[in-house]
Enzyme design. Structure first.
Site, PDB file in Angstrom:
ATOM      1  N   GLY A   1       0.764  -1.240   0.000  1.00  0.00           N
ATOM      2  CA  GLY A   1       0.000   0.000   0.000  1.00  0.00           C
ATOM      3  C   GLY A   1       0.792   1.285   0.000  1.00  0.00           C
ATOM      4  CG  ASP A   2       3.184   4.598   1.654  1.00  0.00           C
ATOM      5  OD1 ASP A   2       3.260   5.214   0.568  1.00  0.00           O
ATOM      6  OD2 ASP A   2       3.452   5.135   2.745  1.00  0.00           O
ATOM      7  CB  ILE A   3       5.938   0.495  -2.932  1.00  0.00           C
ATOM      8  CG1 ILE A   3       5.421  -0.862  -2.501  1.00  0.00           C
ATOM      9  CG2 ILE A   3       7.354   0.364  -3.508  1.00  0.00           C
ATOM     10  CD1 ILE A   3       6.273  -1.550  -1.452  1.00  0.00           C
TER      11      ILE A   3
ATOM     12  CG  ASN B   1       7.684   3.122   3.532  1.00  0.00           C
ATOM     13  OD1 ASN B   1       8.080   3.715   4.528  1.00  0.00           O
ATOM     14  ND2 ASN B   1       6.463   3.298   3.041  1.00  0.00           N
TER      15      ASN B   1
ATOM     16  CB  SER C   1       3.826   8.475  -0.710  1.00  0.00           C
ATOM     17  OG  SER C   1       3.733   7.785   0.518  1.00  0.00           O
TER      18      SER C   1
END
Length: 219
Positions: free
Chosen positions: A48-50, A54, A90
């Site tokens: 969900g937020d690569i 991260n 993001s």
């Protein structure tokens, strides 16, 4: 993690002419991220937020994914998913359909991974482009103009156009573009991407006309 995150590493590389990140290291980082995502997806877990921040590095500079909470270990119903606080990405890395629906998905993860790959290869940040041009459009424009050298991050300028590493670099760019296809159903699975990136290092055995779309699927 002792060696920080990919975002910091890319920033330091840009300030030092990129010499910290040669092509083999960039390839291994991309492959490490792909393998991690492939494992998550095989377990029906969506990250969900690569994004570079991260991706963390251990003492051996092996890539590890972070920032996917325990709530992602639960397979939610559509109604639960719509009200979930699970992030969908993001700025600069979010898939177009995810920004519209607010729904995380494996396909959206693949898109975000593609953006990260293009950033690793070119050294350019997605959010530094104008509203009319993102990193994907910029890469396509350089390819259409035949200005392939413009894609190279300063630390990769020494790549010889006649070398196997040059072919590997171009194949990496193609993988990034495949991942960022507008239609989510046109994007490869993470298992396919791992296969492509592993083949990416076979060097001279990859012909100059190699295209990731022509590679056989491991599934």
């Amino acid at each position: 993690m002792p060696n920080g995150n990919l975002g910091t590493l890319l920033q330091e590389a840009n300030h030092q002419d990129g010499h910290m990140l040669n092509w083999p290291m960039r390839h291994l980082i991309a492959l490490g991220i792909a393998r991690g995502l492939a494992i998550l997806h095989s377990l029906s877990i969506v990250h969900g937020d690569i994004k570079p921040q991260n991706v963390l590095f251990d003492a051996d500079f092996e890539a590890h994914l972070s920032e996917f909470g325990l709530e992602k270990l639960t397979i939610a119903t559509p109604a639960e998913a719509s009200s979930s606080s699970t992030p969908v990405g993001s700025l600069g890395y979010m898939a177009p359909e995810a920004s519209l629906t607010g729904q995380p998905s494996k396909e959206a993860d693949v898109y975000s991974f593609g953006i990260v790959v293009l950033e690793i290869l070119t050294g350019r940040k997605p959010v530094m482009f104008t509203l009319d041009e993102d990193i994907v459009k910029w890469v396509k424009k350089q390819l259409q103009k035949g200005q392939i050298s413009e894609l190279l991050e300063p630390g990769l300028v020494e790549l010889d156009p006649e070398s196997s590493e040059w072919e590997e670099f171009l194949l990496g760019v193609k993988v990034g573009l495949l991942c960022t296809a507008t239609d989510p159903f046109d994007r490869p699975s993470m298992a396919d991407i791992v296969f492509m990136l592993e083949r990416c290092r076979v060097g001279p055995e990859i012909p100059s006309s190699a295209d990731p779309t022509s590679l056989p699927s491991p599934i």
